[in-house]
Design an enzyme around this catalytic site. Structure first.
Site, short mmCIF file in Angstrom:
data_model
loop_
_atom_site.label_atom_id
_atom_site.label_comp_id
_atom_site.label_asym_id
_atom_site.label_seq_id
_atom_site.Cartn_x
_atom_site.Cartn_y
_atom_site.Cartn_z
N LYS A 11 0.83 -1.21 0.00
CA LYS A 11 0.00 0.00 0.00
C LYS A 11 0.87 1.27 0.00
CE LYS A 11 -4.08 -2.19 2.15
NZ LYS A 11 -5.09 -2.09 3.23
N TYR A 51 -12.36 -2.22 -3.96
CA TYR A 51 -12.94 -2.31 -2.62
C TYR A 51 -14.47 -2.25 -2.63
CZ TYR A 51 -8.41 -2.10 -0.22
OH TYR A 51 -7.16 -2.40 0.27
N ASN A 114 -2.40 0.40 6.67
CA ASN A 114 -1.85 -0.81 7.29
C ASN A 114 -0.91 -1.60 6.38
OD1 ASN A 114 -3.81 -1.81 5.63
ND2 ASN A 114 -4.94 -2.92 7.20
N HIS A 117 -2.14 -5.36 1.60
CA HIS A 117 -3.41 -6.07 1.40
C HIS A 117 -3.09 -7.50 1.03
CE1 HIS A 117 -7.23 -7.39 -0.31
NE2 HIS A 117 -6.51 -7.86 -1.32
N GLU A 128 -9.43 -10.91 -7.52
CA GLU A 128 -8.51 -9.77 -7.36
C GLU A 128 -7.33 -9.87 -8.33
OE1 GLU A 128 -9.64 -9.14 -2.64
OE2 GLU A 128 -7.63 -9.85 -3.17
P1 RTP Z 1 -7.11 -6.08 3.23
O1 RTP Z 1 -8.42 -6.39 2.53
O2 RTP Z 1 -6.58 -4.69 2.92
O3 RTP Z 1 -6.08 -7.13 3.10
O4 RTP Z 1 -7.39 -6.04 4.77
P2 RTP Z 1 -8.32 -6.98 5.61
O5 RTP Z 1 -8.93 -8.07 4.78
O6 RTP Z 1 -7.50 -7.37 6.78
O7 RTP Z 1 -9.42 -5.94 6.04
P3 RTP Z 1 -10.83 -5.59 5.37
O8 RTP Z 1 -11.86 -5.80 6.39
O9 RTP Z 1 -10.97 -6.26 4.04
O10 RTP Z 1 -10.68 -4.02 5.15
C1 RTP Z 1 -10.01 -3.53 4.03
C2 RTP Z 1 -9.11 -2.39 4.44
O11 RTP Z 1 -9.91 -1.29 4.85
C3 RTP Z 1 -9.24 -0.57 5.88
N1 RTP Z 1 -10.10 -0.55 7.06
N2 RTP Z 1 -10.30 0.51 7.75
N3 RTP Z 1 -11.15 2.37 9.74
C4 RTP Z 1 -11.66 1.14 9.72
O12 RTP Z 1 -12.52 0.78 10.49
C5 RTP Z 1 -11.16 0.20 8.73
N4 RTP Z 1 -11.49 -1.09 8.63
C6 RTP Z 1 -10.81 -1.55 7.56
C7 RTP Z 1 -7.92 -1.28 6.14
O13 RTP Z 1 -6.93 -0.65 5.34
C8 RTP Z 1 -8.19 -2.68 5.63
O14 RTP Z 1 -7.00 -3.31 5.27
MG MG Z 2 -9.99 -7.74 3.00
#
Ligand code: RTP
Ligand code: MG
Length: 143
Positions: A11, A51, A114, A117, A128
């Protein structure tokens, strides 16, 4: 154990920190092979499409704004149990919960910024990968 492919993004905050190579080293040390890679400046439309599952959530606009704030590096990782293994290397979504030694523990700046991804399942990985790579951009390893 079957060989899987997963999709990964370095990222914008991690690119800005100059840790692309450090992150790639973690993938390679864990036995994941990079079979496709490129650097991109995402458009807003590209980031929103990627997203789409999060559209309407309170963090969506901030997430999209962050993802287009600078270049990203996208890659396809291949190996045994690649989806789960990559998620393990990445650590928890919220860096406050990420185990020591994970990418997010080391390189995340916040829950939004973070660092990486990684696909969460084989099915989402296929979608993806196809979103960013054509089949002829993926280079299967024969050795
Ligand atoms: P990613 O898709 O980026 O690998 O991350 P993940 O599965 O661990 O998390 P996901 O629930 O899919 O969320 C995608 C990305 O959105 C951002 N996020 N921000 N502020 C918030 O509450 C929040 N929650 C998620 C993070 O960058 C997350 O990686
Ligand atoms: Mg995710």
């Amino acid at each position: 154990m079957t060989i899987e492919r997963t999709f990964s993004i370095v990222k914008p905050n991690a690119v800005a920190k100059n840790v692309i190579g450090a992150i790639y080293a973690r993938f390679e040390s864990a036995g994941l092979k990079i079979v496709a890679a490129k650097m991109l400046q995402l458009t807003r439309a590209q980031a929103e499409g990627f997203y789409a599952e999060h559209q309407g959530k309170p963090f969506f606009d901030g997430l999209v704004g962050f993802m287009i704030s600078g270049p990203v590096v996208v890659q396809v990782l291949e190996g045994e149990d690649a989806v789960r293994r990559n998620r393990e290397i990445m650590g928890a979504t919220n860096p406050a919960n990420a185990l020591a030694g994970t990418l997010r523990s080391d390189y995340a700046d916040s829950l939004t910024e973070n660092a990486v991804h990684g696909s969460d399942a084989v099915e989402s990985a296929a979608r993806e990968i196809a979103y960013f790579f054509s089949e002829d951009e993926i280079c299967p390893r024969t050795r």
